[in-house]
Design a protein around this motif. Structure first.
Motif, short mmCIF file in Angstrom:
data_model
loop_
_atom_site.label_atom_id
_atom_site.label_comp_id
_atom_site.label_asym_id
_atom_site.label_seq_id
_atom_site.Cartn_x
_atom_site.Cartn_y
_atom_site.Cartn_z
N SER B 20 33.18 28.49 28.85
CA SER B 20 33.07 27.23 29.60
C SER B 20 34.42 26.77 30.14
N ASP B 21 35.49 27.42 29.77
CA ASP B 21 36.79 27.05 30.33
C ASP B 21 37.03 27.69 31.71
N PHE B 22 36.09 28.52 32.13
CA PHE B 22 36.21 29.19 33.43
C PHE B 22 35.06 28.77 34.31
N ASN B 23 35.26 28.77 35.61
CA ASN B 23 34.08 28.68 36.47
C ASN B 23 34.20 29.63 37.66
N PHE B 24 33.07 29.97 38.18
CA PHE B 24 32.98 30.90 39.31
C PHE B 24 32.72 30.10 40.57
N THR B 25 33.50 30.36 41.61
CA THR B 25 33.25 29.72 42.89
C THR B 25 33.28 30.80 43.97
N THR B 26 32.91 30.39 45.14
CA THR B 26 33.09 31.26 46.30
C THR B 26 34.16 30.61 47.15
N SER B 27 35.24 31.32 47.40
CA SER B 27 36.31 30.68 48.18
C SER B 27 36.67 31.55 49.38
N GLU B 28 37.31 30.88 50.33
CA GLU B 28 37.64 31.52 51.60
C GLU B 28 38.65 32.64 51.43
N VAL B 29 38.50 33.66 52.24
CA VAL B 29 39.53 34.69 52.35
C VAL B 29 40.26 34.41 53.67
N SER B 30 41.54 34.10 53.55
CA SER B 30 42.25 33.64 54.75
C SER B 30 42.44 34.77 55.76
N GLU B 31 42.83 34.39 56.99
CA GLU B 31 43.07 35.37 58.06
C GLU B 31 44.34 36.16 57.77
N LEU B 32 44.36 37.41 58.11
CA LEU B 32 45.55 38.26 57.93
C LEU B 32 46.66 37.84 58.88
N GLU B 308 33.42 46.59 32.46
CA GLU B 308 33.05 46.75 33.87
C GLU B 308 32.49 45.46 34.46
N GLY B 309 32.85 45.22 35.71
CA GLY B 309 32.22 44.13 36.46
C GLY B 309 33.09 42.89 36.54
N PHE B 310 33.27 42.41 37.75
CA PHE B 310 34.09 41.22 38.01
C PHE B 310 33.66 40.04 37.14
N ASP B 311 32.34 39.86 36.99
CA ASP B 311 31.84 38.71 36.26
C ASP B 311 32.23 38.74 34.78
N ASN B 312 32.61 39.91 34.30
CA ASN B 312 32.92 40.04 32.87
C ASN B 312 34.39 39.83 32.53
N ILE B 313 35.18 39.45 33.52
CA ILE B 313 36.61 39.26 33.25
C ILE B 313 36.86 38.18 32.18
N PRO B 314 36.23 36.99 32.29
CA PRO B 314 36.51 35.98 31.25
C PRO B 314 36.15 36.48 29.85
N GLN B 315 35.01 37.14 29.72
CA GLN B 315 34.61 37.62 28.40
C GLN B 315 35.60 38.66 27.88
#
Lengths: 333, 333
Positions: B20-32, B308-315
């Motif tokens: 619960s100390d982490f949260n997932f969001t969708t954020s912008e990827v800026s222009e190169l 494996e898996g991006f979502d599993n980083i906090p765990q």
């Protein structure tokens, strides 16, 4: 065979030592053998570190034996000599027993010149005290001009010398001591830029931050304990702590707990290093030369508190823990 | 403008961190822009020191900002490049956000060669982990053949490398870890001469004395806390403690108290020095060269735990504090 008055360790002090931890006996003075001299004590140095040596084997310094004389740095006069390089009337320094007259091996003694400096100086500014300040600060502290040096126990024997060397080397020098009188002394007589009286300061962490606006680069620590905890919050990246003494814990029955230093050392890539002056035995002549040079050029001053009388040695030692000394504490026998 | 899944610090953990100390969001990827590259994360390194960065300003490591992505060492693939020295398809390492795709300045990235070593090795044995082991031991520990090296957190990412380097340099190497399985691993796979399971050992002070009969010359400290207290009683004269990590205190709300180190440092003329691997930035190429050389000659082995898996980083990060990793803990995105 003659005898001499001797001060022995009677008990291992629990907590603060008292007069009852010492006893006076009369013990034999052995016959002179080749290479030995008969000595009469002139000055006896009493030092906080001796408290550590009164503790037993689980302690952190090699202990004194019970019912044996205590040993500390002394100046003595040669009464009789069977050593080729010492004659009657010479003065020497060495680690000697608290025994009015004693026989010692000349190899463990160093002849000193009473015309070059007062005899007491060889137990202070030109002795262990001065050398401790010099090597601790220069070799471990690695000071740079313009850096900030913080000294705890700043009004003590070592602290007054450390501060002056810091100024000679171009540092900003801040001292911590336990009375307004001591703060006045270190700033007026020993060149400290600023002083903090820890007994009247509520928040040491903030007081140090205020007195050291650029942070602490070198911390010369004579006390340990809570003061040193407060310093941790003010150390700079790559700072060096010279761990010289821990008078605040010498009288504790169990080693006290304090805030873990490791997280601070990691965050600041900081070092702490302990030492004793014997580590620099081979470099003592270099240190004495430099200190004598500064002394003769008027760049170094020293203060000493001299009590009188062989029988008063234990009380003089106890007075250290009450902060009754200014500068080096000595007893003139 | 595209977006990417991101893991942010939601709360500053009190005590042990939780999901619960982490949260997932969708954020912008800026222009190169010129000099930048668009990256796709390949491997993410999770490390105990990140816990320190989750604490706030009074803490001892620069804190992460709340509701901003967490940053750690990563390997990533270049998807698009406006930087002259990187092309699409290249792999790089750097301190990157926990964000599946992101734009980064090429100056802060280092190209790695996937044919020379597996990509994950650049986050481990040839990355921060290996360099931390190498510079901490060789530069701060100043090891000598024949000396005794004691390593806490011996089965961890850094510890397994430290032990092997110690053996390469001719030391007796003793490790402390938290399970019989880990002790078996460090002695069988990583060359440790002996291991101590601190979870099943009642008296660590005695166990260390037994495993290090000649005392401890170099203590490579990955944990701090009670284990490091027990080590103090076993350090040798002129010993060096490399203060690399303090995982045992990272989850404490207040910095814990532990036995004062100063009296031990004085008695043993001993040093403790903290560091972070960035201190050695200019010498990284030297370290990587030496480590790659040992690796290619079969003198260094490494172990890694890959989830494996991006979502599993906090765990995966939380699992570190349960000791679930052997060697380096990574997440393959």
């Amino acid at each position: 065979m003659s005898t001499a008055k001797t001060i022995n360790l009677k008990n291992r002090p629990k907590g603060k030592p008292g007069l009852s931890d010492f006893n006076f006996t009369t013990s034999e003075v052995s016959e002179l053998k080749d290479g030995e001299v008969l000595l009469q004590l002139t000055y006896v140095s009493v030092d906080p570190y001796l408290r550590g040596r009164m503790m037993d084997a689980e302690s952190y310094i090699e202990p004194f034996e019970l019912n044996k004389p205590i040993v500390s740095g002394c100046v003595a006069e040669v009464l009789e000599s069977k050593a080729s390089d010492l004659s009657s009337g010479d003065f020497v320094t060495g680690m000697l027993q608290w025994k009015e007259q004693q026989v010692a091996n000349a190899d463990n003694l160093k002849k000193v010149n009473p015309d070059q400096a007062p005899l007491s100086a060889y137990l202070g500014i030109l002795g262990m005290t001065g050398l401790t300040a010099y090597f601790g600060l220069t070799d471990i502290g690695k000071p740079e001009a313009g850096e900030t040096l913080l000294v705890s126990g700043a009004a003590g024997a070592v602290g007054t010398v450390v501060g002056q060397i810091g100024k000679i080397l171009g540092m900003r020098v801040v001292g911590i001591a336990g009375s307004d009188e001591k703060i006045e002394m270190i700033t007026s007589d020993f060149g400290y830029d600023e002083g903090i009286n820890y007994k009247t300061t509520e928040n040491m962490k903030q007081a140090i931050a205020k007195a050291c606006p650029d942070g602490v680069d070198v911390y010369y620590d004579n006390v340990g304990g809570e003061i040193s905890e407060a310093v941790l919050y003010n150390i700079n990246k790559f700072s060096r702590t010279v761990v010289c003494g821990a008078i605040s814990v010498y009288n504790k029955i169990e080693l006290p707990k304090s805030t873990s230093v490791q997280p601070f050392l990691i965050k600041k890539s900081s070092s702490m290093q302990g030492f004793v002056i014997f580590d620099y035995k081979d470099r003592h002549p270099e240190g004495i030369r430099q200190l004598a040079d500064w002394l003769q050029n008027g760049k170094l001053h020293y203060e000493e508190t001299i009590q009188e009388g062989f029988d008063n040695i234990p009380q003089a030692f106890l007075d250290l823990f009450e902060g009754k000394n200014k500068g080096k504490m000595l007893v003139k026998v």
